[in-house]
Scaffold this active site. Structure first.
Site, PDB file in Angstrom:
ATOM      1  N   TYR A 120       0.847  -1.194   0.000  1.00 49.04           N
ATOM      2  CA  TYR A 120       0.000   0.000   0.000  1.00 49.04           C
ATOM      3  C   TYR A 120       0.884   1.245   0.000  1.00 49.04           C
ATOM      4  O   TYR A 120       1.622   1.499   0.957  1.00 49.04           O
ATOM      5  CB  TYR A 120      -0.921   0.039   1.227  1.00 49.04           C
ATOM      6  CG  TYR A 120      -1.984  -1.051   1.265  1.00 49.04           C
ATOM      7  CD1 TYR A 120      -2.230  -1.865   0.163  1.00 49.04           C
ATOM      8  CD2 TYR A 120      -2.752  -1.253   2.411  1.00 49.04           C
ATOM      9  CE1 TYR A 120      -3.202  -2.856   0.216  1.00 49.04           C
ATOM     10  CE2 TYR A 120      -3.734  -2.241   2.457  1.00 49.04           C
ATOM     11  CZ  TYR A 120      -3.948  -3.041   1.363  1.00 49.04           C
ATOM     12  OH  TYR A 120      -4.914  -4.024   1.418  1.00 49.04           O
ATOM     13  N   ALA A 155     -18.840  -2.188  -0.716  1.00 47.93           N
ATOM     14  CA  ALA A 155     -18.816  -2.293  -2.186  1.00 47.93           C
ATOM     15  C   ALA A 155     -18.230  -1.024  -2.808  1.00 47.93           C
ATOM     16  O   ALA A 155     -18.796  -0.425  -3.711  1.00 47.93           O
ATOM     17  CB  ALA A 155     -20.212  -2.590  -2.733  1.00 47.93           C
ATOM     18  N   LEU A 203     -22.667   1.070  -1.131  1.00 50.97           N
ATOM     19  CA  LEU A 203     -23.614   0.875  -0.041  1.00 50.97           C
ATOM     20  C   LEU A 203     -23.713   2.077   0.908  1.00 50.97           C
ATOM     21  O   LEU A 203     -24.424   2.026   1.898  1.00 50.97           O
ATOM     22  CB  LEU A 203     -23.245  -0.387   0.751  1.00 50.97           C
ATOM     23  CG  LEU A 203     -23.571  -1.706   0.033  1.00 50.97           C
ATOM     24  CD1 LEU A 203     -22.808  -2.872   0.652  1.00 50.97           C
ATOM     25  CD2 LEU A 203     -25.071  -1.980   0.052  1.00 50.97           C
ATOM     26  N   LYS A 236     -24.200   7.294  -1.245  1.00 56.47           N
ATOM     27  CA  LYS A 236     -23.619   8.559  -1.730  1.00 56.47           C
ATOM     28  C   LYS A 236     -23.860   8.743  -3.236  1.00 56.47           C
ATOM     29  O   LYS A 236     -24.000   9.854  -3.728  1.00 56.47           O
ATOM     30  CB  LYS A 236     -22.110   8.526  -1.432  1.00 56.47           C
ATOM     31  CG  LYS A 236     -21.322   9.713  -1.914  1.00 56.47           C
ATOM     32  CD  LYS A 236     -19.847   9.546  -1.557  1.00 56.47           C
ATOM     33  CE  LYS A 236     -18.972  10.564  -2.265  1.00 56.47           C
ATOM     34  NZ  LYS A 236     -17.547  10.343  -1.997  1.00 56.47           N
TER      35      LYS A 236
END
Length: 314
Positions: free
Chosen positions: A61, A210, A214, A217
Site C-alpha cells: 500500500y 462495495a 452501499l 452517496k
C-alpha cells in the site's frame, strides 16, 4: 466493547477493522491530491477515540507509505493499537528467509516489534511453495514477532491446505481476508465462509461497502468520478439495480438514527466470525464506520437483507 478472537487462539480484536489502502496510495486513491497525511492522521485519531484500534495495512500500500504513516501515528498515542499487515509473495521471493526479511521491513516501517496478524496477500506464490511459506510464518509466531497468521483471497481448497500445514506446527490459521459485502456474496457460494466457520477461521471482509455503493452517496444522477466511473456497478443502470436494497438499508437505519453504510457493516458483523474492513481516509469516514458498532440488527432484519441480496451470491 465486544471483541472477537482472530481464529481459535489469536488476539482479541474489535469486530471492525480500519482499512488503510488509501493511506499513501496515489494510483487508485489519488493520495496527495485532495487528501494527505493530515487527513489520514485525523482518521486514525477519530477511530481510536471511538474505540476502534484495529488497523489493516500491507507492504504494497503506497509502496510502504501506509505502514510508515501508521508507524508514525502509533508513536504519538499512548492507546493500544493492533496491526494487521500483509506479505506479498512476489516472484523473486522463494525462500523462508524472504518471508522473515519482508516481515522485518514491515516491522521497521511500523516501528513496532510485534503485530497482531501477518497475512499472505494473495494465493499465487510463484516458486515459493505453500509448505515453505506457512512454515516460515509458523516460525514467526513461535519467535513472537506475529501473534497470528492469516491469508487473503484464498479459495476454500487453498485455505484448507494452509490450515493443514500450519496445524502440523501447532499454529492455527487465524483469518482469510476476502471481498465480502451485501453486494458481493460470492464467498458464500464458493463455500469459503462455511469452510472458515468449520475450521475456526475468522473472515476479514474487505470492500464491505462495495467501494462506496452501499453508502448511498451515489445516485443515478450523482455518479462517481475517478476509477469508479469505469465500473458498471456505478452506472445509472447499476445504481438503479440496487435501489430496493438501498431503500431497505435507509429504512432500517432511520429507526436507529444510523446510515445505510452503518447498517451494511452491522449486517456483516452479525454473520458471526466476520470482521468488516471499511477504509477511512478522513475523520468523517472513520466516525461513520465506528457507528456500525454498539448495536445490532434484529434477526428478522438480518434475514431480510440476506434474502434481498441473494442475486449477489453469483
Amino acid at each position: 466493547m465486544t471483541t472477537i478472537t482472530l481464529g481459535q487462539k489469536g488476539p482479541a480484536v474489535i469486530p471492525l477493522c480500519v482499512g488503510t489502502w488509501a493511506w499513501g496510495d496515489k494510483l487508485f486513491w489519488n493520495y496527495g491530491s485532495n487528501y494527505g497525511a493530515t487527513e489520514v492522521e485525523a482518521a486514525f485519531k477519530t477511530s481510536l477515540d471511538a474505540g476502534v484500534n484495529f488497523f489493516d495495512t500491507a507492504e504494497v500500500y503506497g509502496n510502504g507509505l501506509s505502514e510508515e504513516l501508521l508507524g508514525q501515528f502509533i508513536k504519538k498515542t499512548s492507546q493500544p493499537v493492533q496491526i494487521a499487515t500483509k506479505f506479498g509473495p512476489v516472484p523473486w521471493r522463494i525462500t523462508g528467509k524472504s518471508v522473515s526479511d519482508a516481515l522485518s521491513a514491515s516491522l521497521k516501517r511500523l516501528q513496532v516489534e510485534q503485530i497482531a496478524l501477518y497475512q499472505v496477500h494473495w494465493p499465487f506464490t510463484f516458486l515459493l511453495s505453500q509448505e515453505t511459506l506457512m512454515n516460515a510464518l509458523a516460525d514467526e509466531v513461535k519467535q513472537g514477532r506475529i501473534q497470528a497468521v492469516g491469508v487473503s483471497n484464498y479459495s476454500e481448497e487453498q485455505m484448507r491446505e494452509a490450515h493443514k500445514i500450519l496445524a502440523a506446527r501447532g499454529v492455527p490459521l487465524a483469518t482469510n481476508q476476502v471481498r465480502y459485502s451485501l453486494l458481493s456474496r460470492q464467498v458464500e457460494k464458493k463455500r469459503i465462509v462455511s469452510a472458515a466457520s468449520e475450521l475456526g477461521v475468522t473472515i476479514l471482509a474487505y470492500s464491505p461497502l462495495a467501494q462506496g455503493l452501499l453508502t448511498g452517496k451515489y445516485t443515478a444522477q450523482e455518479q462517481p468520478a475517478g476509477a469508479r466511473k469505469f465500473d458498471s456497478r456505478f452506472s445509472k443502470n447499476g445504481i438503479e439495480k440496487i435501489e430496493l436494497v438501498m431503500s431497505t438499508l435507509r429504512k432500517m437505519g432511520k429507526k436507529r438514527s444510523r446510515t445505510p453504510a452503518q447498517v451494511a457493516l452491522n449486517w456483516l458483523i452479525a454473520q458471526n466470525g466476520v470482521i468488516p474492513i471499511p477504509g477511512a481516509k478522513t475523520a468523517k469516514q472513520a466516525e461513520e464506520n465506528a457507528g456500525a458498532l454498539g448495536w445490532t440488527l434484529s434477526q428478522d432484519e438480518v434475514n431480510q437483507l440476506e434474502l434481498m441480496t441473494r442475486p449477489w451470491l453469483e
